[in-house]
Design a protein around this motif. Structure first.
Motif: not given
Length: 305
Positions: A249-260
């Motif tokens: 997924v690239y939109f949003p770039l900072n997905t919830e998974l990546l933030v966590r």
């Protein structure tokens, strides 16, 4: 209004290809077909590169939610695209597999993967390609050159999942464990990948916690995390610092998974690289012109920053 009627009333049908030097069209009309794609940056990406290349290129959105399009309508969409002078179109969730029976021909990779994300319309024929697998592989390899030496867990066995599975196995991972909420879909993808890479290197996942406990990395190849499909594909409790996490997924770039994942200390790869690289390959298929790949990658990140 019938679906066929709705498709027939789509705008901009009067512009037909004009020809440069009598052989190659310098006017290209393209579109993206998918569900919930109103926020896609793909049109701006292709139009910007087309302008830089001196092409007259337009790129539209054909959101199935807006037009009431289902898989049953795909033959009518294809007829409309041909009659309207389109050079081709991209396909995303949920039509990457459903579009295949409507096409005249598949590239070798699209046939092997059983998924299409790029359809080229030329000489009255519709040819399906898959640029997702190389679109995912190159940016991932650049970001994590030491990855895929151990077990990798993949979430999602749909059209994008097929491309990611192929790319990951092609990078050399000794074991890919595929999880999907649809067990039959996971089984079919495992069967397909087993036929290419061998049965010992890919298997259906049953217990995600157990799969992740023995893995070096995980890929989210589901729509979860998109602006239209919010959420996190993995419980935070299952993440650990030694695990790398890759996102399509690239939109949003900072997905919830990546933030966590970053908060836990995982190395991460966002989806912008795949979005750009698959478009680089598709642009050349559509136009016959080799695009400026670094420029397209930079453009994607600028658009989603």
């Amino acid at each position: 209004m019938t679906r066929t009627g709705a498709i027939g009333t789509l705008p901009d049908q009067s512009l037909h290809s004009r020809w440069h030097d009598g052989r190659r069209p310098y006017v290209h009309r393209l579109f993206l077909l998918g569900e919930g794609i109103g926020a896609s940056r793909t049109p701006g990406l292709h139009e910007y590169e087309g302008h830089q290349q001196g092409l007259w290129l337009s790129y539209r959105i054909l959101d199935s939610l807006d037009w009431g399009i289902t898989a049953d309508d795909l033959p009518a969409v294809l007829d409309w695209a041909r009659a309207s002078g389109f050079s081709g179109f991209n396909v995303t969730h949920p039509f990457k597999q459903a579009i295949i029976p409507c096409l005249d021909e598949l590239s070798d990779r699209a046939g092997a993967l059983g998924a299409v994300n790029t359809v080229v319309l030329r000489d009255g024929r519709a040819i399906g390609h898959n640029t997702d697998w190389c679109g995912y592989q190159k940016p991932f390899r650049d970001a994590l050159p030491d990855a895929c030496q151990g077990t990798v867990v993949q979430l999602g066995a749909g059209g994008a999942g097929a491309a990611v599975a192929y790319a990951t196995l092609d990078l050399g991972t000794p074991l890919l464990i595929i999880h999907d909420i649809n067990a039959e879909r996971a089984r079919l993808l495992v069967e397909r990948m087993s036929g290419i890479f061998g049965p010992d290197r890919v298997q259906v996942g049953v217990d995600l916690a157990r799969s992740l406990a023995g893995a070096e990395g995980v890929v989210n190849a589901t729509p979860v995390g998109m602006a239209t499909h919010p959420g996190c594909a993995i419980d935070t409790d299952l993440l650990r610092p030694q695990l790398w996490v890759s996102e399509i997924v690239y939109f949003p770039l900072n997905t919830e998974l990546l933030v966590r994942a970053r908060a836990v200390g995982c190395r991460t790869v966002d989806g912008a690289g795949m979005a750009a690289e698959q478009a680089v390959q598709a642009f050349e298929l559509f136009t016959g012109v080799t695009p400026d790949a670094p420029r397209m990658h930079a453009r994607v990140r600028a658009m989603v920053a």
